[in-house]
Design an enzyme around this catalytic site. Structure first.
Site, short mmCIF file in Angstrom:
data_model
loop_
_atom_site.label_atom_id
_atom_site.label_comp_id
_atom_site.label_asym_id
_atom_site.label_seq_id
_atom_site.Cartn_x
_atom_site.Cartn_y
_atom_site.Cartn_z
N LYS A 177 1.05 -1.02 0.10
CA LYS A 177 -0.13 0.11 0.04
C LYS A 177 0.87 1.31 -0.10
O LYS A 177 1.50 1.53 0.90
CB LYS A 177 -0.81 -0.11 1.35
N CYS A 286 13.80 10.94 6.71
CA CYS A 286 13.63 10.41 8.06
C CYS A 286 14.99 10.88 9.04
O CYS A 286 14.90 10.98 10.14
CB CYS A 286 13.38 9.05 8.25
N GLU A 386 9.47 16.23 15.10
CA GLU A 386 9.85 16.12 13.94
C GLU A 386 9.21 17.19 12.91
O GLU A 386 7.99 17.01 12.74
CB GLU A 386 9.61 14.65 13.14
P1 NAD Z 1 2.44 8.54 7.43
O1 NAD Z 1 2.57 7.93 8.70
O2 NAD Z 1 1.43 9.44 7.40
O3 NAD Z 1 2.04 7.64 6.15
C1 NAD Z 1 2.82 6.49 5.73
C2 NAD Z 1 2.03 5.35 5.11
O4 NAD Z 1 1.13 5.12 5.95
C3 NAD Z 1 1.04 5.96 3.91
O5 NAD Z 1 1.12 5.06 3.00
C4 NAD Z 1 -0.18 6.23 4.61
O6 NAD Z 1 -1.26 6.03 3.55
C5 NAD Z 1 -0.34 4.99 5.60
N1 NAD Z 1 -1.18 4.93 6.83
C6 NAD Z 1 -1.44 6.24 7.16
N2 NAD Z 1 -2.45 5.98 8.06
C7 NAD Z 1 -2.61 4.70 8.25
C8 NAD Z 1 -3.30 3.70 9.11
N3 NAD Z 1 -4.22 4.35 10.14
N4 NAD Z 1 -2.98 2.62 8.92
C9 NAD Z 1 -2.24 1.96 7.83
N5 NAD Z 1 -1.60 2.78 7.15
C10 NAD Z 1 -1.71 4.37 7.26
O7 NAD Z 1 3.92 9.21 6.85
P2 NAD Z 1 4.24 10.01 5.64
O8 NAD Z 1 3.92 11.34 6.05
O9 NAD Z 1 3.77 9.39 4.33
O10 NAD Z 1 6.03 9.75 5.65
C11 NAD Z 1 6.75 10.70 6.26
C12 NAD Z 1 7.39 10.12 7.76
O11 NAD Z 1 7.95 8.76 7.48
C13 NAD Z 1 8.04 10.81 8.71
O12 NAD Z 1 7.64 10.78 9.94
C14 NAD Z 1 9.43 10.00 8.41
O13 NAD Z 1 10.58 10.33 9.51
C15 NAD Z 1 9.14 8.81 8.17
N6 NAD Z 1 10.08 7.89 7.37
C16 NAD Z 1 10.83 7.20 8.24
C17 NAD Z 1 11.93 6.56 7.53
C18 NAD Z 1 12.73 5.35 8.32
O14 NAD Z 1 13.45 4.62 7.83
N7 NAD Z 1 12.75 5.46 9.44
C19 NAD Z 1 12.16 6.64 6.26
C20 NAD Z 1 11.25 7.47 5.51
C21 NAD Z 1 10.27 8.22 6.22
#
Ligand code: NAD
Length: 495
Positions: A177, A286, A386
């Site tokens: 997804k 991240c 963040e």
């Molecule tokens: P997000 O958590 O909003 O979304 C990530 C994914 O989760 C998306 O596909 C979204 O549709 C899905 N999602 C959202 N709510 C959900 C739910 N209730 N159940 C299941 N899936 C759900 O994050 P984002 O804004 O897309 O990404 C940015 C974040 O990702 C930042 O916090 C960043 O630090 C983190 N990140 C971490 C890494 C790592 O390797 N640690 C790498 C890149 C980004």
């Protein structure tokens, strides 16, 4: 609604959404609509998981030799390499990151598939010499089943590959997804997987929103594991949703990483490391080095160098080779970053450079100026939370002891940078900093060969390297009686 409609990829077919509904994806540099993608929901997810499960149980996948699995991954890596330009352009249009950067990522992406292609035939159990010589005990490493992969928008293909390549390498099937902001390249990846010869149903993609499509995937009873990269808030929701079902989860979450400059550092190098750490990808990584600690004796020099370079960063069209910073990925991101800078000002921070939204010189997109904040400390929200944008807070410190305390005073533990010419100090810092990745005199280095893990609220589980294979397999212990003696009556005491 855009003319161009993208459907889910399920069981090797392009499948329209059960609801018949689509949602739009726009170019953040210009706000132009690029395409519409299928708005997935529980029914689509169920179809994808059933398809992945059927393929997992199909002898053509289940009994495929590990060597042949490796060949398929290698072929997929080759195809990605051949399509690198097309894929890089698609990601830039979708998320606004520089074409230069995405092109670099796409050229490096096949390496991930080659690495796990090479590993596929090296997954095996052990022989355990128990005390009874007539009893043979051995272990097997088996695939888990259907793996759900939920990924964010900032490096869509790379972050999805970090899950997909080891999951397939270990013999699982996958339902992805992707982020609702970046569906296009992940759908293309599923097409390339088919072209590479992976069986239909091995790689499925359901597009859509987090709550509508992501949550049903997490909740699906046939799911064997969830591998998630995204925010800490969503990660926490996923962890509690899976807790009672005892399925594994790998969670790669947010960060607020310190980048520490000691008095004995090469300050010119450190300044470049600080700039790269926070302004590359407009801070939307991240591992962004968003908290900078500079020893008081080099604080002014570092500020001057970082601020001077930040003020000169060329903002504009991410497709243009000369551009150094593109837009933020969508309107809410721009609003959030601006909101944090305003909050910082209200908390007493001083903006040395940047601090304003921009339309990218008439492009109309969601830009934000590279921003340096000073007069800040660990009690402020701009330092604790963040921001995920091009905003760094720079703070002075007086001693190694103090900076260890300040750097570790955070709920996150993803990465940390240290700039020093003192080897003993570098070694000490690497062991005392609470972060899963430590960079000494560099920042942002990464490789599929190198395992990484977030500490504290930055995650659970390991990605990359050989270590991640454990996350996608389960261990079975097998006992074999090799004795020709009759099996003794268990109720007769042996003398
Ligand atoms: P997000 O958590 O909003 O979304 C990530 C994914 O989760 C998306 O596909 C979204 O549709 C899905 N999602 C959202 N709510 C959900 C739910 N209730 N159940 C299941 N899936 C759900 O994050 P984002 O804004 O897309 O990404 C940015 C974040 O990702 C930042 O916090 C960043 O630090 C983190 N990140 C971490 C890494 C790592 O390797 N640690 C790498 C890149 C980004």
């Amino acid at each position: 609604m855009s003319e161009k409609k993208l459907n889910h990829v399920i069981g090797g077919e392009h499948v329209p959404p059960a609801s018949g509904e689509y949602f739009e994806s726009t170019n953040p540099a210009t706000r132009e609509v690029l395409y519409s993608a299928a708005r997935g929901e529980a029914a689509d997810v169920d179809r994808a998981v059933q398809s992945a499960r059927a393929t997992f149980e199909d002898a053509r996948w289940r009994d495929l030799s590990q060597t042949k699995r490796g060949h398929l991954l290698r072929r997929l890596g080759d195809l990605i390499g051949e399509k690198a330009e097309e894929l890089a352009r698609m990601e830039t249009l979708d998320n606004g990151k520089l074409l230069r950067e995405m092109a670099g990522q796409m050229v490096g992406l096949p390496e991930y598939y080659y690495y796990y292609a090479g590993l596929a035939d090296k997954i095996h159990g052990d022989f355990i010499p128990t005390s009874d010589r007539t009893v043979l005990n051995y272990t097997m490493r088996e695939p888990l089943g259907v793996v759900g992969a939920i990924t964010p928008w900032n490096s869509p293909l790379t972050l999805t590959t970090s899950k997909l390549a080891p999951a397939l390498c270990a013999g699982n099937t996958v339902v992805i997804k992707p982020s609702e902001y970046t569906s296009a390249t992940i759908l293309r990846l599923a097409e390339l997987a088919l072209e590479a010869g992976l069986p239909p149903g091995a790689v499925n993609v359901v597009t859509g929103y987090g709550v509508e499509a992501g949550q049903p995937l997490v909740d699906h009873p046939a799911l064997a594991k969830i591998s998630f990269t995204g925010s800490t808030a969503t990660g926490a929701r996923i962890a509690s949703a899976t807790a009672g079902r005892f399925i594994g989860s790998t969670l790669e979450l947010g960060g607020k990483s310190p980048n520490i400059v000691f008095e004995d550092a090469n300050v010119a190098n450190a300044a470049m490391g600080v700039v790269a750490g926070i302004f590359a990808a407009a801070g939307q990584t991240c591992i962004a080095g968003s908290r900078v600690f500079a020893h008081r004796s080099v604080y002014d020099e570092l500020l001057e160098r970082v601020t001077e370079r930040a003020a000169r960063i060329r903002m504009g069209d991410p497709l243009d080779e000369a551009t150094e910073i593109g837009p933020l990925a969508f309107a809410d991101q721009q609003e959030k970053v601006g909101g944090y800078v305003d909050l910082g000002r209200a908390e007493g921070a001083r903006v040395l450079t940047g601090g304003r939204p921009s339309d990218g010189g008439g492009l109309g997109g969601y830009f934000y100026e590279p921003t340096v904040l000073v007069d800040v400390d660990n009690s402020m929200r701009v330092v604790r939370e963040e921001i995920f944008g091009p905003v760094c807070a720079i703070m002075p410190f007086d001693s190694e002891e103090e900076v260890v305390r300040l750097a570790n005073d955070t709920e996150y533990g993803l990465a940390a940078g240290v700039w020093t010419s003192n080897l003993s100090r570098a070694y000490r810092m690497a062991s005392r900093l609470e972060a899963g990745t430590i960079w000494l005199n560099t920042y942002r280095a990464m490789s599929p060969m190198s395992p990484r893990q977030g500490f504290k609220s930055s995650g659970v589980g390991i990605e990359h390297g050989t270590e991640t294979i454990k996350e996608y397999t389960r261990l079975k212990s097998v006992w074999v009686n090799t004795s020709e003696e009759p099996v003794a009556d268990p109720f007769v005491l042996r003398s």
